[in-house]
Design an enzyme around this catalytic site. Structure first.
Site, PDB file in Angstrom:
ATOM      1  N   ASN A  10       0.865  -1.181   0.000  1.00  0.00           N
ATOM      2  CA  ASN A  10       0.000   0.000   0.000  1.00  0.00           C
ATOM      3  C   ASN A  10       0.901   1.229   0.000  1.00  0.00           C
ATOM      4  O   ASN A  10       1.496   1.565   1.015  1.00  0.00           O
ATOM      5  CB  ASN A  10      -0.898  -0.030   1.254  1.00  0.00           C
ATOM      6  CG  ASN A  10      -1.726   1.229   1.413  1.00  0.00           C
ATOM      7  OD1 ASN A  10      -1.819   2.047   0.490  1.00  0.00           O
ATOM      8  ND2 ASN A  10      -2.329   1.384   2.581  1.00  0.00           N
ATOM      9  N   LYS A  12       0.066   4.282  -0.336  1.00  0.00           N
ATOM     10  CA  LYS A  12      -0.581   5.486   0.232  1.00  0.00           C
ATOM     11  C   LYS A  12      -0.374   6.674  -0.718  1.00  0.00           C
ATOM     12  O   LYS A  12      -0.338   6.474  -1.928  1.00  0.00           O
ATOM     13  CB  LYS A  12      -0.053   5.744   1.647  1.00  0.00           C
ATOM     14  CG  LYS A  12      -0.138   4.473   2.501  1.00  0.00           C
ATOM     15  CD  LYS A  12       0.045   4.696   3.951  1.00  0.00           C
ATOM     16  CE  LYS A  12      -0.098   3.357   4.684  1.00  0.00           C
ATOM     17  NZ  LYS A  12       0.001   3.484   6.132  1.00  0.00           N
ATOM     18  N   HIS A  95      -9.530   1.297   5.031  1.00  0.00           N
ATOM     19  CA  HIS A  95      -8.240   1.482   5.701  1.00  0.00           C
ATOM     20  C   HIS A  95      -8.426   2.466   6.860  1.00  0.00           C
ATOM     21  O   HIS A  95      -9.187   3.421   6.756  1.00  0.00           O
ATOM     22  CB  HIS A  95      -7.201   2.000   4.705  1.00  0.00           C
ATOM     23  CG  HIS A  95      -5.819   1.998   5.255  1.00  0.00           C
ATOM     24  ND1 HIS A  95      -5.373   2.972   6.111  1.00  0.00           N
ATOM     25  CD2 HIS A  95      -4.801   1.119   5.108  1.00  0.00           C
ATOM     26  CE1 HIS A  95      -4.132   2.697   6.461  1.00  0.00           C
ATOM     27  NE2 HIS A  95      -3.750   1.574   5.864  1.00  0.00           N
ATOM     28  N   GLU A  97      -6.724   4.863   7.898  1.00  0.00           N
ATOM     29  CA  GLU A  97      -6.469   6.278   7.572  1.00  0.00           C
ATOM     30  C   GLU A  97      -7.691   6.900   6.910  1.00  0.00           C
ATOM     31  O   GLU A  97      -7.976   8.082   7.097  1.00  0.00           O
ATOM     32  CB  GLU A  97      -5.218   6.402   6.680  1.00  0.00           C
ATOM     33  CG  GLU A  97      -3.956   6.175   7.498  1.00  0.00           C
ATOM     34  CD  GLU A  97      -2.753   5.684   6.709  1.00  0.00           C
ATOM     35  OE1 GLU A  97      -2.791   5.715   5.461  1.00  0.00           O
ATOM     36  OE2 GLU A  97      -1.772   5.256   7.348  1.00  0.00           O
ATOM     37  N   GLU A 167      -5.313  -4.767  10.843  1.00  0.00           N
ATOM     38  CA  GLU A 167      -4.314  -3.703  10.966  1.00  0.00           C
ATOM     39  C   GLU A 167      -4.556  -2.911  12.247  1.00  0.00           C
ATOM     40  O   GLU A 167      -5.351  -1.967  12.251  1.00  0.00           O
ATOM     41  CB  GLU A 167      -4.414  -2.753   9.770  1.00  0.00           C
ATOM     42  CG  GLU A 167      -4.102  -3.412   8.451  1.00  0.00           C
ATOM     43  CD  GLU A 167      -3.513  -2.407   7.471  1.00  0.00           C
ATOM     44  OE1 GLU A 167      -2.422  -2.686   6.963  1.00  0.00           O
ATOM     45  OE2 GLU A 167      -4.113  -1.354   7.248  1.00  0.00           O
ATOM     46  N   GLY A 173       2.376   2.595  10.536  1.00  0.00           N
ATOM     47  CA  GLY A 173       3.283   3.716  10.304  1.00  0.00           C
ATOM     48  C   GLY A 173       4.022   4.173  11.556  1.00  0.00           C
ATOM     49  O   GLY A 173       4.638   5.235  11.567  1.00  0.00           O
ATOM     50  N   SER A 203       3.498  -1.844  10.237  1.00  0.00           N
ATOM     51  CA  SER A 203       4.956  -1.825  10.389  1.00  0.00           C
ATOM     52  C   SER A 203       5.629  -3.158  10.045  1.00  0.00           C
ATOM     53  O   SER A 203       6.583  -3.564  10.714  1.00  0.00           O
ATOM     54  CB  SER A 203       5.347  -1.371  11.804  1.00  0.00           C
ATOM     55  OG  SER A 203       4.856  -0.062  12.052  1.00  0.00           O
TER      56      SER A 203
HETATM   57  P1  PGA Z   1       2.854   0.499   7.560  1.00  0.00           P
HETATM   58  O1  PGA Z   1       1.376   0.653   6.931  1.00  0.00           O
HETATM   59  O2  PGA Z   1       3.424  -0.788   7.035  1.00  0.00           O
HETATM   60  O3  PGA Z   1       3.602   1.703   7.073  1.00  0.00           O
HETATM   61  O4  PGA Z   1       2.689   0.468   9.028  1.00  0.00           O
HETATM   62  C1  PGA Z   1       0.522  -0.438   6.806  1.00  0.00           C
HETATM   63  C2  PGA Z   1      -0.788  -0.020   6.199  1.00  0.00           C
HETATM   64  O5  PGA Z   1      -1.222   1.106   6.489  1.00  0.00           O
HETATM   65  O6  PGA Z   1      -1.405  -0.766   5.441  1.00  0.00           O
END
Ligand code: PGA
Length: 244
Positions: A10, A12, A95, A97, A167, A173, A203
């Site tokens: 992903n 983003k 997601h 976010e 998640e 992140g 992460s």
């Molecule tokens: P990250 O993001 O690996 O940077 O923690 C995972 C995600 O948001 O799918």
């Protein structure tokens, strides 16, 4: 892992068209054929160029979001029909976010999943608890509610064709990865409710991928930050394949 693992990158809001093509070229060279099922989710503006660059490769394309209507007066939105047309195979839906910064509700997620399935896109339906919810012992209740509302009205067969991504919001992140035990428990809980593939996200890096992917009930990973580096992403895909 019973099925071949699925690793989804992903990206983003990262990746101009130029950067996207550079990353895909590198990935194509690095990724050994058949290592794992692999998909990448560049931003909308890069999707078409990515689709062309990925033609004749086993790497699939995913969208990071989509609208629940097929067309119409929805300024700024993207339809599953458009995504299908350019060759997307998956759509990431719900997601954290999007839930956190764009007010995406469980109801909206439910409608998006319905439209994704109608367009023959595989939804990657994201669920996960915040740090506060985990601290107060509400993790399972939160997951259950998100799953119940997001999957309302779907039959078992529909759910089988989806992918669920666990998640934990506090691990996204932040560099704070969930422990293998936490992941194992959450995946077992989700699988006790739904018989489908469940990815872990939060992460994931080459250094922790083996520990996380080796847990029972983990069918792959949704990778954010580490997917922006083709070398790291390839290492995660290779690790996944070696465990399958
Ligand atoms: P990250 O993001 O690996 O940077 O923690 C995972 C995600 O948001 O799918």
């Amino acid at each position: 892992m019973a099925n071949p693992p699925l690793i989804v990158g992903n990206w983003k809001m990262n990746g101009t068209v130029e950067e996207t093509l550079k990353m895909i070229t590198e990935l194509r060279h690095k990724l050994a054929p058949g290592t794992a099922q692999v998909a990448v989710a560049p931003p909308f503006t890069s999707l078409y160029s990515a689709a062309v660059a990925l033609q004749d490769t086993p790497i699939k394309l995913a969208a990071q979001n989509m609208h629940w209507e097929t067309e119409g007066p929805y300024t700024g939105e993207i339809s599953g029909l458009f995504l299908k047309e350019i060759g997307c195979a998956y759509a990431i839906i719900g997601h954290s976010e999007r839930r956190q910064y764009f007010g995406e509700t469980d109801e909206a997620v439910n409608r998006k999943i319905r439209t994704a399935l109608a367009q023959e896109l595989v939804p990657i339906f994201c669920v996960g608890e915040t740090a506060e919810q985990r601290k107060s012992g509400k993790t399972e209740a939160v997951l259950e509610t998100q799953l119940k509302k997001g999957l309302q009205g779907f039959q078992m067969n529909d759910v089988k064709n989806m992918v669920i991504a666990y998640e934990p919001v506090w691990a996204i992140g932040t560099g704070k990865t969930a422990t293998p035990e936490t992941v194992r428990e959450a995946h077992a809980f989700i699988k006790s409710l739904h018989d489908t593939r469940v990815l872990y996200g939060g992460s994931v890096k080459p250094e922790n991928a083996a520990d996380l992917l080796a847990q029972p009930g983990v069918d792959g990973a949704l990778v954010g930050g580490a997917s922006l580096d083709p070398g790291s992403f390839e290492a995660i895909c290779r690790t996944a394949a070696s465990l399958s």
